[in-house]
Motif scaffolding. Structure first.
Motif: not given
Length: 406
Positions: A237-246, A328-332, A362-369
């Motif tokens: 878990a936590g392998e955020i480096g594998y996230m796809v952002t494009n 990636g941070i927004v997704n996580a 992240i403030e623009r896209y994140l549903p909760s702060p």
């Protein structure tokens, strides 16, 4: 399940030492009230803890409003035992010797690459031996060692499945380490260790849901969810480096920055930033770093330094990387809803430049702060985290997990 009287006594003793650790100075009467235990139960456990030197007492309490004798105050003895914390990084190995409150008594380190061929564990053992010899601490006062390793591992068996930056595959770390050390050893992923360190002594203190994102050559993530370190089904878990952002780039035959690296770290890690900056500079013969870029690869640090002086090419490369990292941070965060996001790793040196831009996205896209902070422990996050890992995993009186975590 009902506990036997002996088990209950041990649980009470454990709760009492935790109470003294967290609330000292504290009196026996105050402990009884806080933990809802009888005064004789508390007194019996306290007497044992005093005898075992886990705590000590001083008569400095406030007298009662009716006057009379001041209660004796109990204090946690942070020097009762010591723990070794090791942070094995792709670049260097950092070793600390700490007391029970995380105060570093002695430290040392060495370059990883110098000992990869000849044996990292041998060198670790040698350095630890020297460290203990130089300090006034007796060897039998060392409880054990926690180790953070950059890779995927089976924490229970101590097998490192894969640690690409140090070339370990199916490496039986704990079995090998037992040849050199005769105390208990616990291992975990280095970023998992770092998140524990920040929760223990850093910017995630008293937080039960924490995301620690380490941005260096690659990008990793450690997670504490509901006060539990979350490792996942196969400790990956936590392998955020594998996230796809494009997805467009993925469809165009994407090539990772390093063998087995993921998409996000290949566009937003330190190595990627350096590579993209090198490409941009090589296209512009008038750039002041053109000659250097022709003969060698520029680094992520070169890009940040150029951006700070207003270089347009560097700014464009870094902004692109920051956007990917922020997505990636927004997704996580959308998935995990942490109270705080801690940013650590080599990126710390440029945090003042990066964090406001990430926060904006992240403030623009994140549903909760979610609050965003840098790692307070800085370079020591991994090694102190390894000490915290030991305290959580070692099945002794000082085990720092909640009773309900077991």
């Amino acid at each position: 399940m009902n506990k036997t009287p002996r088990q209950q006594k041990y649980v009470n003793k454990k709760r009492i030492i935790q109470c003294i650790r967290e609330c000292s100075p504290v009196s026996r009467a105050e402990i009884a009230v806080k933990l809802r235990l009888s005064k004789p139960t508390v007194s019996l456990a306290v007497d044992e803890l005093l005898q075992e030197k886990w705590i000590f007492e001083k008569g400095i309490g406030e007298s009662s409003s009716q006057g009379g004798r001041r209660p004796i105050q109990l204090f946690f003895n942070e020097k009762a035992a010591y723990i070794i914390g090791v942070d094995i990084g792709g670049t260097k190995v950092k070793i600390v010797l700490c007391d029970l409150c995380g105060n570093i008594q002695a430290e040392t380190g060495f370059l990883t690459s110098d000992y990869l061929q000849t044996g990292l564990l041998e060198q670790m053992a040698l350095e630890i031996e020297r460290l203990i010899a130089r300090s006034p601490i007796e060897k039998d006062r060392i409880l054990g060692m926690g180790v953070g390793i950059p890779g995927i591992m089976q924490t229970a068996s101590g097998l490192v499945i894969e640690a690409p930056s140090i070339g370990w595959v199916q490496y039986p770390f704990i079995a090998e380490a037992k040849r050199f050390f005769n105390f208990p050893i616990f291992i975990d992923n280095d970023v998992n260790a770092a998140v524990l360190g920040e929760q223990w002594l850093g910017n995630a203190l008293n937080k039960r849901n924490v995301l620690f994102i380490a941005v260096g050559t690659g990008i990793g993530c450690g997670m504490i969810l509901n006060n539990q370190l979350y490792r996942g089904a196969s400790s990956a878990a936590g392998e955020i480096g594998y996230m796809v952002t494009n997805k467009e780039e993925m469809l165009r035959d994407f090539k990772p920055a390093f063998h087995r690296y993921g998409y996000l770290e290949s566009v937003a890690g330190g190595k990627a930033i350096g590579d993209h900056f090198t490409e941009a500079v090589r296209k512009n013969p008038h750039h002041y770093l053109f000659a250097l870029a022709q003969s060698s690869q520029l680094s992520g640090a070169d890009a940040f330094s150029a951006a700070a002086s207003g270089d347009a090419a560097a700014i464009a490369v870094i902004h692109e990387a920051i956007e990917h990292l922020a997505y990636g941070i927004v997704n996580a965060c959308s998935l995990l809803n942490p109270e705080v996001i801690i940013l650590g790793g080599g990126v710390l040196h440029s945090a003042a430049y990066i964090i406001p831009r990430i926060q904006e996205i992240i403030e623009r896209y994140l549903p909760s702060p979610a609050e965003m902070k840098t790692a307070r422990l800085g370079e020591n996050a991994g090694a102190l985290g390894a000490v915290s890992l030991f305290l959580r995993e070692y099945d002794g009186l000082l085990n720092s997990r909640d009773e309900e975590d077991h």
